[in-house]
Design an enzyme around this catalytic site. Structure first.
Site, PDB file in Angstrom:
ATOM      1  CD  GLU A   1      73.193  44.240  -8.559  1.00 44.48           C
ATOM      2  OE1 GLU A   1      74.266  44.764  -9.101  1.00 44.48           O
ATOM      3  OE2 GLU A   1      73.241  43.828  -6.697  1.00 44.48           O
TER       4      GLU A   1
ATOM      5  CG  HIS B   1      68.105  16.233 -21.891  1.00 44.63           C
ATOM      6  ND1 HIS B   1      67.278  15.322 -21.977  1.00 44.63           N
ATOM      7  CD2 HIS B   1      68.724  16.795 -23.110  1.00 44.63           C
ATOM      8  CE1 HIS B   1      68.285  15.146 -23.480  1.00 44.63           C
ATOM      9  NE2 HIS B   1      68.351  15.754 -24.279  1.00 44.63           N
TER      10      HIS B   1
ATOM     11  CE  LYS C   1      75.544  46.116  -0.514  1.00 47.03           C
ATOM     12  NZ  LYS C   1      75.863  46.834  -1.546  1.00 47.03           N
TER      13      LYS C   1
END
Lengths: 425, 425
Positions: B271, B292, B403
């Site tokens: 961000e 792994h 938003k």
């Protein structure tokens, strides 16, 4: 499972793929599909994974886990592909027992797990194809000791999944432990729909038959054109975007229950495709949480990403109580599910508005069938991308150096300059 | 905190940075340091974050949380920077109460959390600077209703962290709730060492004074040369490698307790730096687990990565019981901690052998002081990288579109083509 690639097309996004380019690519998809089908027909290494829904016998799994059906907790010692399939399933679906995965050798964390569990009611599942995986065997030895210290007969509580020989197979034989086979010719990361992925969920009461049915539906839907096959559409678009600069594939399900699925996908994608200096780096994300963490980067950072959404069509819901504040009036009469679904749509639209590519994978709902189809579809997509990249999706040679160096260092006290002469690189 | 950059140098790795290039870069580091120090002196937006260790008053936090000191569980409604700092701290350090974070609006998951908690013993912490964050306020409303249904007076169990006005501030005033301030001029992702990051840990009995002391040690260690300052060494090398092709920074702590730290870092890095089509994409990893899963890609995939290890010098340990199998004899007499430390060394060596860059951050141990220093150091490193990239590390404009679109869609039922006229882009 449906795959919407509209927001990954040139014209919407950059990088993006032109429809005509996809049509040209489709000839290669058809060719890859023939190769995949031939591999399946011969049960060839790796390709055999796509036969698991028909090969895996859920009744054999049910019989093997029956002695442990009373468990209130299931503790799996396994790492990588020996843990992530089962962990994905028990995280996503309702369980009647709590599932834990010892997939690391952090001492305090392992000790905490063992201290917290009611060992007399705990099933221990040890998973290692070779029976020699350092982390898994170390954890298994520690668990066995903890059971003994607690006065619990570990031989009555343990299920083993391993190959035909090796230390775990020997141990199972010596103590007459119930065992299940790891599938032949299937790398761990492709084994979710085999006993490796299904044993622990079965002890937890998960609908493993539904998972296999979902996988079978995925197998049914394979076809020689990306325009007729959702899994190949996803794989082909991921490949086309990778070739056009999308070095990163951010897997972002909009469901908490699929958070572990994103980890499973990350192993599948990284270990299968990351070789010969190529591949596509998976990023694990979660909607809506990562809108407040990663979205700024995805929308305004380097143009090197594909964002993959996974959207359940239906979910349990919960109403949002009426807010008594004008600034929150838009929440009136809505629900958490509506908010979450709206955020997914808005995030997809916001990426498109910024010219950033995304693909939307839709499931009817996160249930056994839907999850089985999703897992199968991502495996098929990954195998297709391997064919298109021209890499072997089924090996992982680059991790051997470190494994051998670890063993040598523990034996001799020194990290070797160049472990194991046999490891020519 | 020590930072070892040896495996990121040209000669070892490609991409890698030549020592002479670092010496040239150091002039820019000195200049950036002066800018940062000037910003700190003026308590300028963002730069003020680096003053938090001296500005934050732990006693005020202790007083505010005192009415909730009996809680056996702490439930935080917050998302992004309003949750990740506290979550990192309670995951890493010993706690006397269980900490949970409602950082998503998945309905089934929220309902499960609330159903499982003993609400009469639960502290509810609501964190939103604006008091209008959709996810946080929706969850808070749902929590409040759950407390009421359970016959628990939520006004006796709630602590609010918010700005001077807004719906949460109004609510706190109306019900006379205890409050703590969110720090002025500090974006959420830089607020771990403020009440935002410390309140929930304080209720859990965490040593917040130790965290602040660690942060203060980090502040002490800032200096105008990357060769004299571990945090800047990390930032400068990350920047130099990003410029040379390391588009991805894989944060890979070798401690389960730091798994959430990698998420916190991912927000900080993404961000703050992901803007203007540049940035460096964080990948969240965990040692030894991801050996792994991701290591194949890191070692043999595209040469576009820096791997950052975080290594605790000391840890609690647990002996591995003697294996009764020849193939496992290398585990004889070792411990889980020794195995984990050896795997870190072997993984770093294996990346170096493949010419892949890594940086090793060493802590004495994962305790309050060490964690405080680590968090501060990563914030300082990130701010330095922002200066070097020439971006504003303290804003996140690209998330506003989504938003606003979410709010409009919930109000009108339709996703807008272009939300909010004011959002010029």
């Amino acid at each position: 499972m449906r795959v919407d690639i509209g927001n990954a097309l040139a014209g919407v996004a950059s990088p993006g793929v032109a429809r005509e380019s996809l049509e040209r690519l489709d000839a290669r998809v058809a060719q890859a599909h023939r190769r995949i089908e031939a591999g399946r027909a011969d049960e060839e290494h790796g390709y055999a994974a796509l036969n698991l829904p028909e090969r895996t016998d859920p009744d054999a799994i049910r019989r093997a886990v029956d002695p442990l059906a009373d468990a209130s907790a299931v503790l799996t010692a396994g790492i990588g592909g020996s843990a992530l399939g089962a962990a994905t399933i028990t995280a996503a679906l309702p369980t009647g027992a709590d599932a834990y995965y010892l997939d690391n050798v952090d001492p305090a964390w392992v000790a905490d797990r063992l201290d917290d569990l009611p060992l007399s009611e705990t099933a221990l599942v040890a998973v290692s194809r070779s029976g020699t995986t350092a982390e898994t065997l170390a954890n298994f030895l520690v668990c066995r000791e903890a059971f003994e210290r607690a006065g619990v007969d570990w031989t009555e509580r343990t299920l083993v999944l391993t190959g035909d020989d090796g230390p775990l197979a020997d141990l199972a034989e010596r103590h007459d432990l119930p065992t299940l086979p790891v599938p032949e010719g299937v790398p761990g990361r492709f084994s979710a729909l085999s006993p490796v992925g299904l044993a622990a969920p079965a002890i937890c009461g998960v609908d493993i038959e539904g998972l296999l049915a979902g996988g079978a539906a995925g197998a049914e839907s394979l076809a020689g054109s990306l325009f007729d096959c959702p899994a190949y559409a996803y794989g082909a678009v991921s490949y086309a975007l990778a070739e056009r600069g999308a070095a990163v594939n951010a897997m972002m399900p909009y469901a908490e229950s699929l958070e572990t699925f994103a980890e499973w996908f990350a192993q599948l994608w990284a270990e299968s495709l990351g070789k010969d200096d190529i591949g596509q780096t998976p990023a694990r994300a979660l909607g809506a949480t990562d809108q407040h963490s990663q979205l700024q980067l995805y929308r305004a950072g380097p143009r090197d990403k594909l964002v993959t959404f996974v959207a359940p069509g239906e979910r349990e819901d919960r109403a949002i109580p009426d807010p008594d504040a004008e600034a929150l009036s838009y929440l009136s009469g809505t629900s958490l599910g509506e908010l979450l679904d709206t955020e997914l749509d808005a995030t997809a639209a916001s990426l498109a508005a910024a010219g950033r590519p995304s693909v939307r994978i839709e499931l009817d709902r996160v249930d056994a069938r839907g999850l089985g189809e999703l897992l199968y579809g991502m495996e098929a997509a990954c195998i297709l991308v391997g064919e298109l990249f021209g890499v072997d999706a089924f090996d992982q040679p680059a991790v051997e150096w470190g494994k051998e160096a670890t063993r040598e260092s523990l034996r001799t006290g020194d990290l070797p300059e160049r472990p194991g002469d046999e490891l020519a690189e």
